[in-house]
Design a protein around this motif. Structure first.
Motif, PDB file in Angstrom:
ATOM      1  N   ILE A  12      63.717  46.387 -79.473  1.00  0.00           N
ATOM      2  CA  ILE A  12      64.419  46.830 -80.676  1.00  0.00           C
ATOM      3  C   ILE A  12      65.066  45.605 -81.310  1.00  0.00           C
ATOM      4  O   ILE A  12      65.919  44.969 -80.694  1.00  0.00           O
ATOM      5  N   PRO A  13      64.675  45.267 -82.525  1.00  0.00           N
ATOM      6  CA  PRO A  13      65.267  44.085 -83.170  1.00  0.00           C
ATOM      7  C   PRO A  13      66.739  44.321 -83.521  1.00  0.00           C
ATOM      8  O   PRO A  13      67.172  45.469 -83.666  1.00  0.00           O
ATOM      9  N   LEU A  14      67.501  43.250 -83.642  1.00  0.00           N
ATOM     10  CA  LEU A  14      68.876  43.369 -84.111  1.00  0.00           C
ATOM     11  C   LEU A  14      68.868  44.061 -85.471  1.00  0.00           C
ATOM     12  O   LEU A  14      68.003  43.799 -86.307  1.00  0.00           O
ATOM     13  N   ARG A  15      69.822  44.981 -85.675  1.00  0.00           N
ATOM     14  CA  ARG A  15      69.936  45.779 -86.899  1.00  0.00           C
ATOM     15  C   ARG A  15      68.670  46.608 -87.151  1.00  0.00           C
ATOM     16  O   ARG A  15      68.291  46.851 -88.300  1.00  0.00           O
ATOM     17  N   GLY A  16      68.040  47.044 -86.065  1.00  0.00           N
ATOM     18  CA  GLY A  16      66.825  47.837 -86.177  1.00  0.00           C
ATOM     19  C   GLY A  16      66.893  49.082 -85.316  1.00  0.00           C
ATOM     20  O   GLY A  16      67.914  49.370 -84.688  1.00  0.00           O
ATOM     21  N   ALA A  17      65.792  49.824 -85.278  1.00  0.00           N
ATOM     22  CA  ALA A  17      65.733  51.063 -84.509  1.00  0.00           C
ATOM     23  C   ALA A  17      64.305  51.360 -84.084  1.00  0.00           C
ATOM     24  O   ALA A  17      63.350  50.852 -84.666  1.00  0.00           O
ATOM     25  N   ARG A  18      64.194  52.185 -83.074  1.00  0.00           N
ATOM     26  CA  ARG A  18      62.922  52.726 -82.609  1.00  0.00           C
ATOM     27  C   ARG A  18      63.161  54.199 -82.309  1.00  0.00           C
ATOM     28  O   ARG A  18      64.287  54.621 -82.069  1.00  0.00           O
ATOM     29  N   THR A  22      61.100  63.541 -77.798  1.00  0.00           N
ATOM     30  CA  THR A  22      61.554  64.383 -76.698  1.00  0.00           C
ATOM     31  C   THR A  22      61.081  65.810 -76.979  1.00  0.00           C
ATOM     32  O   THR A  22      60.629  66.109 -78.090  1.00  0.00           O
ATOM     33  N   ALA A  23      61.231  66.665 -76.001  1.00  0.00           N
ATOM     34  CA  ALA A  23      60.853  68.064 -76.189  1.00  0.00           C
ATOM     35  C   ALA A  23      61.700  68.721 -77.273  1.00  0.00           C
ATOM     36  O   ALA A  23      61.304  69.725 -77.863  1.00  0.00           O
ATOM     37  N   LEU A  24      62.868  68.153 -77.563  1.00  0.00           N
ATOM     38  CA  LEU A  24      63.775  68.738 -78.548  1.00  0.00           C
ATOM     39  C   LEU A  24      63.719  68.068 -79.909  1.00  0.00           C
ATOM     40  O   LEU A  24      64.453  68.431 -80.811  1.00  0.00           O
ATOM     41  N   GLY A  25      62.876  67.068 -80.062  1.00  0.00           N
ATOM     42  CA  GLY A  25      62.778  66.351 -81.327  1.00  0.00           C
ATOM     43  C   GLY A  25      62.910  64.852 -81.112  1.00  0.00           C
ATOM     44  O   GLY A  25      63.084  64.390 -79.991  1.00  0.00           O
ATOM     45  N   CYS A  26      62.835  64.097 -82.197  1.00  0.00           N
ATOM     46  CA  CYS A  26      62.906  62.640 -82.105  1.00  0.00           C
ATOM     47  C   CYS A  26      64.347  62.143 -82.018  1.00  0.00           C
ATOM     48  O   CYS A  26      65.226  62.645 -82.710  1.00  0.00           O
ATOM     49  N   VAL A  27      64.535  61.158 -81.167  1.00  0.00           N
ATOM     50  CA  VAL A  27      65.821  60.482 -81.009  1.00  0.00           C
ATOM     51  C   VAL A  27      65.626  59.045 -81.452  1.00  0.00           C
ATOM     52  O   VAL A  27      64.655  58.392 -81.064  1.00  0.00           O
ATOM     53  N   ALA A  28      66.530  58.565 -82.297  1.00  0.00           N
ATOM     54  CA  ALA A  28      66.489  57.177 -82.743  1.00  0.00           C
ATOM     55  C   ALA A  28      67.397  56.349 -81.840  1.00  0.00           C
ATOM     56  O   ALA A  28      68.509  56.757 -81.528  1.00  0.00           O
ATOM     57  N   VAL A  29      66.901  55.198 -81.437  1.00  0.00           N
ATOM     58  CA  VAL A  29      67.694  54.264 -80.634  1.00  0.00           C
ATOM     59  C   VAL A  29      67.932  53.043 -81.515  1.00  0.00           C
ATOM     60  O   VAL A  29      66.980  52.391 -81.949  1.00  0.00           O
ATOM     61  N   GLY A  35      74.270  43.465 -81.070  1.00  0.00           N
ATOM     62  CA  GLY A  35      73.500  43.763 -79.868  1.00  0.00           C
ATOM     63  C   GLY A  35      73.879  45.056 -79.172  1.00  0.00           C
ATOM     64  O   GLY A  35      73.343  45.364 -78.110  1.00  0.00           O
ATOM     65  N   GLU A  36      74.780  45.854 -79.753  1.00  0.00           N
ATOM     66  CA  GLU A  36      75.148  47.140 -79.161  1.00  0.00           C
ATOM     67  C   GLU A  36      74.005  48.131 -79.364  1.00  0.00           C
ATOM     68  O   GLU A  36      73.259  48.038 -80.340  1.00  0.00           O
ATOM     69  N   VAL A  37      73.898  49.093 -78.457  1.00  0.00           N
ATOM     70  CA  VAL A  37      72.823  50.080 -78.518  1.00  0.00           C
ATOM     71  C   VAL A  37      73.433  51.480 -78.625  1.00  0.00           C
ATOM     72  O   VAL A  37      74.376  51.814 -77.906  1.00  0.00           O
ATOM     73  N   PHE A  38      72.862  52.279 -79.520  1.00  0.00           N
ATOM     74  CA  PHE A  38      73.300  53.659 -79.737  1.00  0.00           C
ATOM     75  C   PHE A  38      72.074  54.552 -79.821  1.00  0.00           C
ATOM     76  O   PHE A  38      71.002  54.097 -80.231  1.00  0.00           O
ATOM     77  N   ALA A  39      72.232  55.827 -79.482  1.00  0.00           N
ATOM     78  CA  ALA A  39      71.147  56.803 -79.606  1.00  0.00           C
ATOM     79  C   ALA A  39      71.673  58.016 -80.356  1.00  0.00           C
ATOM     80  O   ALA A  39      72.791  58.482 -80.106  1.00  0.00           O
TER      81      ALA A  39
END
Length: 109
Positions: A12-18, A22-29, A35-39
Protein backbone atom coordinates in the motif's frame (compact mmCIF):
# COMPACT_ATOMS: atom_id res chain seq x y z
CA UNK A 1 -9.45 -10.69 18.64
CA UNK A 2 -8.81 -12.97 15.71
CA UNK A 3 -6.12 -11.40 13.52
CA UNK A 4 -5.70 -12.39 9.87
CA UNK A 5 -2.77 -11.44 7.63
CA UNK A 6 -4.06 -9.45 4.66
CA UNK A 7 -0.79 -8.43 3.03
CA UNK A 8 2.49 -6.59 3.18
CA UNK A 9 2.63 -2.98 4.36
CA UNK A 10 4.76 -2.09 1.33
CA UNK A 11 1.89 -3.16 -0.97
CA UNK A 12 0.00 0.00 0.00
CA UNK A 13 1.67 3.24 -1.08
CA UNK A 14 1.85 6.21 1.29
CA UNK A 15 -1.42 8.20 1.03
CA UNK A 16 -2.95 5.26 -0.83
CA UNK A 17 -5.35 2.36 -0.32
CA UNK A 18 -6.12 -1.19 -1.36
CA UNK A 19 -9.31 -3.19 -1.00
CA UNK A 20 -9.96 -6.65 0.30
CA UNK A 21 -13.12 -8.59 -0.39
CA UNK A 22 -14.95 -10.11 2.53
CA UNK A 23 -18.19 -12.04 2.80
CA UNK A 24 -19.78 -8.80 4.05
CA UNK A 25 -18.45 -6.48 1.35
CA UNK A 26 -15.24 -4.66 0.45
CA UNK A 27 -12.98 -3.20 3.12
CA UNK A 28 -10.51 -0.47 2.21
CA UNK A 29 -7.11 -0.50 3.89
CA UNK A 30 -5.55 2.96 3.94
CA UNK A 31 -1.96 4.06 4.56
CA UNK A 32 -1.38 7.67 5.56
CA UNK A 33 1.55 9.89 4.65
CA UNK A 34 2.95 9.18 8.11
CA UNK A 35 2.72 5.42 7.46
CA UNK A 36 -0.28 4.76 9.74
CA UNK A 37 -2.70 2.05 8.62
CA UNK A 38 -6.50 2.14 8.92
CA UNK A 39 -9.30 -0.15 7.70
CA UNK A 40 -12.84 0.96 6.90
CA UNK A 41 -15.80 0.25 4.67
CA UNK A 42 -14.96 1.02 1.04
CA UNK A 43 -18.40 2.47 0.34
CA UNK A 44 -19.38 6.08 0.99
CA UNK A 45 -22.87 6.25 2.57
CA UNK A 46 -23.73 9.37 0.54
CA UNK A 47 -23.64 8.05 -3.04
CA UNK A 48 -21.76 4.75 -2.72
CA UNK A 49 -18.42 6.11 -3.90
CA UNK A 50 -15.36 3.85 -3.63
CA UNK A 51 -13.40 5.39 -0.75
CA UNK A 52 -10.30 3.38 -1.71
CA UNK A 53 -10.11 5.66 -4.77
CA UNK A 54 -10.36 8.81 -2.65
CA UNK A 55 -7.66 11.17 -1.42
CA UNK A 56 -5.94 10.18 1.83
CA UNK A 57 -4.86 13.24 3.83
CA UNK A 58 -3.80 13.21 7.45
CA UNK A 59 -6.00 10.61 9.14
CA UNK A 60 -8.90 11.21 6.76
CA UNK A 61 -10.10 10.16 3.32
CA UNK A 62 -12.14 12.23 0.89
CA UNK A 63 -14.73 10.46 -1.25
CA UNK A 64 -13.89 10.75 -4.96
CA UNK A 65 -17.52 11.39 -5.96
CA UNK A 66 -18.81 14.25 -3.80
CA UNK A 67 -15.93 15.23 -1.48
CA UNK A 68 -17.35 13.92 1.80
CA UNK A 69 -14.45 13.63 4.27
CA UNK A 70 -14.28 10.71 6.74
CA UNK A 71 -12.16 10.42 9.87
CA UNK A 72 -10.32 7.09 9.56
CA UNK A 73 -10.16 6.73 13.36
CA UNK A 74 -13.91 6.94 14.00
CA UNK A 75 -15.55 6.65 10.57
CA UNK A 76 -17.49 9.89 11.18
CA UNK A 77 -18.16 12.18 8.24
CA UNK A 78 -16.77 15.65 8.87
CA UNK A 79 -19.49 18.27 8.54
CA UNK A 80 -22.02 15.76 7.18
CA UNK A 81 -24.59 13.41 8.66
CA UNK A 82 -23.13 9.97 8.05
CA UNK A 83 -20.37 7.54 8.89
CA UNK A 84 -18.54 4.46 7.70
CA UNK A 85 -17.63 1.30 9.58
CA UNK A 86 -14.03 1.09 10.80
CA UNK A 87 -12.13 -2.07 11.70
CA UNK A 88 -9.21 -2.80 14.03
CA UNK A 89 -5.95 -3.18 12.12
CA UNK A 90 -2.31 -3.44 13.15
CA UNK A 91 1.11 -3.92 11.58
CA UNK A 92 3.57 -6.58 12.75
CA UNK A 93 6.89 -7.34 11.06
CA UNK A 94 5.83 -5.47 7.93
CA UNK A 95 2.54 -7.38 7.59
CA UNK A 96 -0.95 -5.88 7.91
CA UNK A 97 -3.28 -7.74 10.24
CA UNK A 98 -7.05 -7.20 10.33
CA UNK A 99 -9.37 -8.32 13.11
CA UNK A 100 -11.56 -10.96 11.45
CA UNK A 101 -13.85 -11.13 14.49
CA UNK A 102 -14.94 -7.54 13.86
CA UNK A 103 -15.79 -8.34 10.24
CA UNK A 104 -18.16 -11.10 11.27
CA UNK A 105 -19.67 -9.06 14.11
CA UNK A 106 -21.03 -6.31 11.82
CA UNK A 107 -21.57 -5.48 8.19
CA UNK A 108 -18.68 -3.88 6.28
CA UNK A 109 -20.87 -2.51 3.52
Amino acid sequence: MSWIDIGALEDIPLRGARTIKTALGCVAVFRTGAGEVFAASDRCPHKGGPLSEGIVHGQSVTCPLHNWVFDLNTGAAKGEDGSIATFPVRVESGRILLDAAELTARSAA
